[in-house]
Design a protein around this motif. Structure first.
Motif, PDB file in Angstrom:
ATOM      1  N   ASN A  19       0.814  -1.206   0.000  1.00  0.00           N
ATOM      2  CA  ASN A  19       0.000   0.000   0.000  1.00  0.00           C
ATOM      3  C   ASN A  19       0.851   1.260   0.000  1.00  0.00           C
ATOM      4  O   ASN A  19       0.474   2.265  -0.585  1.00  0.00           O
ATOM      5  CB  ASN A  19      -0.954   0.009   1.205  1.00  0.00           C
ATOM      6  CG  ASN A  19      -2.076  -0.990   1.050  1.00  0.00           C
ATOM      7  OD1 ASN A  19      -2.365  -1.434  -0.048  1.00  0.00           O
ATOM      8  ND2 ASN A  19      -2.696  -1.356   2.150  1.00  0.00           N
ATOM      9  N   THR A  20       1.994   1.212   0.648  1.00  0.00           N
ATOM     10  CA  THR A  20       2.885   2.368   0.680  1.00  0.00           C
ATOM     11  C   THR A  20       3.399   2.665  -0.722  1.00  0.00           C
ATOM     12  O   THR A  20       3.445   3.824  -1.134  1.00  0.00           O
ATOM     13  CB  THR A  20       4.057   2.123   1.642  1.00  0.00           C
ATOM     14  OG1 THR A  20       3.533   1.863   2.938  1.00  0.00           O
ATOM     15  CG2 THR A  20       4.979   3.310   1.696  1.00  0.00           C
ATOM     16  N   ASP A  21       3.778   1.624  -1.454  1.00  0.00           N
ATOM     17  CA  ASP A  21       4.240   1.822  -2.826  1.00  0.00           C
ATOM     18  C   ASP A  21       3.118   2.395  -3.692  1.00  0.00           C
ATOM     19  O   ASP A  21       3.349   3.309  -4.486  1.00  0.00           O
ATOM     20  CB  ASP A  21       4.747   0.508  -3.422  1.00  0.00           C
ATOM     21  CG  ASP A  21       6.038   0.034  -2.759  1.00  0.00           C
ATOM     22  OD1 ASP A  21       6.719   0.873  -2.126  1.00  0.00           O
ATOM     23  OD2 ASP A  21       6.348  -1.166  -2.883  1.00  0.00           O
ATOM     24  N   ALA A  22       1.929   1.852  -3.538  1.00  0.00           N
ATOM     25  CA  ALA A  22       0.793   2.358  -4.310  1.00  0.00           C
ATOM     26  C   ALA A  22       0.473   3.792  -3.912  1.00  0.00           C
ATOM     27  O   ALA A  22       0.157   4.630  -4.761  1.00  0.00           O
ATOM     28  CB  ALA A  22      -0.431   1.466  -4.096  1.00  0.00           C
ATOM     29  N   ASP A  24       2.621   5.995  -2.690  1.00  0.00           N
ATOM     30  CA  ASP A  24       3.686   6.839  -3.253  1.00  0.00           C
ATOM     31  C   ASP A  24       3.453   7.088  -4.740  1.00  0.00           C
ATOM     32  O   ASP A  24       3.659   8.206  -5.229  1.00  0.00           O
ATOM     33  CB  ASP A  24       5.055   6.192  -3.049  1.00  0.00           C
ATOM     34  CG  ASP A  24       5.523   6.242  -1.598  1.00  0.00           C
ATOM     35  OD1 ASP A  24       4.955   7.044  -0.823  1.00  0.00           O
ATOM     36  OD2 ASP A  24       6.448   5.478  -1.246  1.00  0.00           O
ATOM     37  N   GLU A  25       3.033   6.062  -5.447  1.00  0.00           N
ATOM     38  CA  GLU A  25       2.750   6.201  -6.875  1.00  0.00           C
ATOM     39  C   GLU A  25       1.579   7.163  -7.098  1.00  0.00           C
ATOM     40  O   GLU A  25       1.628   8.006  -7.992  1.00  0.00           O
ATOM     41  CB  GLU A  25       2.428   4.837  -7.479  1.00  0.00           C
ATOM     42  CG  GLU A  25       2.257   4.860  -8.981  1.00  0.00           C
ATOM     43  CD  GLU A  25       2.024   3.479  -9.553  1.00  0.00           C
ATOM     44  OE1 GLU A  25       1.167   3.369 -10.447  1.00  0.00           O
ATOM     45  OE2 GLU A  25       2.681   2.520  -9.103  1.00  0.00           O
ATOM     46  N   SER A  26       0.565   7.049  -6.264  1.00  0.00           N
ATOM     47  CA  SER A  26      -0.585   7.944  -6.383  1.00  0.00           C
ATOM     48  C   SER A  26      -0.187   9.378  -6.081  1.00  0.00           C
ATOM     49  O   SER A  26      -0.607  10.309  -6.775  1.00  0.00           O
ATOM     50  CB  SER A  26      -1.704   7.521  -5.421  1.00  0.00           C
ATOM     51  OG  SER A  26      -2.230   6.278  -5.792  1.00  0.00           O
ATOM     52  N   THR A  28       2.786  10.687  -6.424  1.00  0.00           N
ATOM     53  CA  THR A  28       3.603  11.144  -7.546  1.00  0.00           C
ATOM     54  C   THR A  28       2.723  11.532  -8.724  1.00  0.00           C
ATOM     55  O   THR A  28       2.934  12.573  -9.359  1.00  0.00           O
ATOM     56  CB  THR A  28       4.608  10.055  -7.957  1.00  0.00           C
ATOM     57  OG1 THR A  28       5.421   9.737  -6.831  1.00  0.00           O
ATOM     58  CG2 THR A  28       5.477  10.510  -9.105  1.00  0.00           C
ATOM     59  N   SER A  29       1.739  10.707  -9.015  1.00  0.00           N
ATOM     60  CA  SER A  29       0.817  10.994 -10.115  1.00  0.00           C
ATOM     61  C   SER A  29       0.049  12.289  -9.863  1.00  0.00           C
ATOM     62  O   SER A  29      -0.076  13.137 -10.751  1.00  0.00           O
ATOM     63  CB  SER A  29      -0.162   9.834 -10.289  1.00  0.00           C
ATOM     64  OG  SER A  29      -1.134  10.137 -11.255  1.00  0.00           O
ATOM     65  N   THR A  31       0.932  14.750  -7.890  1.00  0.00           N
ATOM     66  CA  THR A  31       1.878  15.867  -7.926  1.00  0.00           C
ATOM     67  C   THR A  31       2.156  16.287  -9.360  1.00  0.00           C
ATOM     68  O   THR A  31       2.194  17.482  -9.669  1.00  0.00           O
ATOM     69  CB  THR A  31       3.192  15.472  -7.220  1.00  0.00           C
ATOM     70  OG1 THR A  31       2.897  15.110  -5.867  1.00  0.00           O
ATOM     71  CG2 THR A  31       4.192  16.603  -7.237  1.00  0.00           C
ATOM     72  N   THR A  32       2.314  15.317 -10.234  1.00  0.00           N
ATOM     73  CA  THR A  32       2.534  15.612 -11.647  1.00  0.00           C
ATOM     74  C   THR A  32       1.334  16.354 -12.236  1.00  0.00           C
ATOM     75  O   THR A  32       1.496  17.335 -12.969  1.00  0.00           O
ATOM     76  CB  THR A  32       2.785  14.311 -12.432  1.00  0.00           C
ATOM     77  OG1 THR A  32       3.917  13.651 -11.862  1.00  0.00           O
ATOM     78  CG2 THR A  32       3.039  14.580 -13.893  1.00  0.00           C
TER      79      THR A  32
END
Length: 85
Positions: A19-22, A24-26, A28-29, A31-32
């Protein structure tokens, strides 16, 4: 009992990592996307300021043209009046 608690704890730990990886990905997305929207807002702001400046210049030119036309009409009226006298 201890084995079950250990197994559940291990499963939760692995799930938390996934969940932490997901997450972080969310983040990042998002933020972009926010950065892209910020750029678009800045561009739109610049365009709006440019359009406002152009509109102000057009307004000033229209006012000057109206004043020039009024002055020309007054001169024509004076010329016509001088012929009638």
């Amino acid at each position: 009992m201890l084995k079950k608690i250990t197994a559940v704890t291990l499963a939760l730990a692995l799930t938390a990592c996934a969940n932490t990886d997901a997450l972080d990905e969310s983040i990042t997305s998002l933020t972009t996307k926010v950065d892209a929207l910020s750029v678009q807002v800045a561009d739109l702001d610049a365009q709006q300021k440019s359009i406002a400046a152009d509109a102000q210049a057009a307004k000033e030119l229209a006012e000057q043209a109206a004043n020039d036309a009024k002055a020309a009409n007054e001169r024509i009226d004076n010329v016509v009046a001088s012929y009638k006298k």
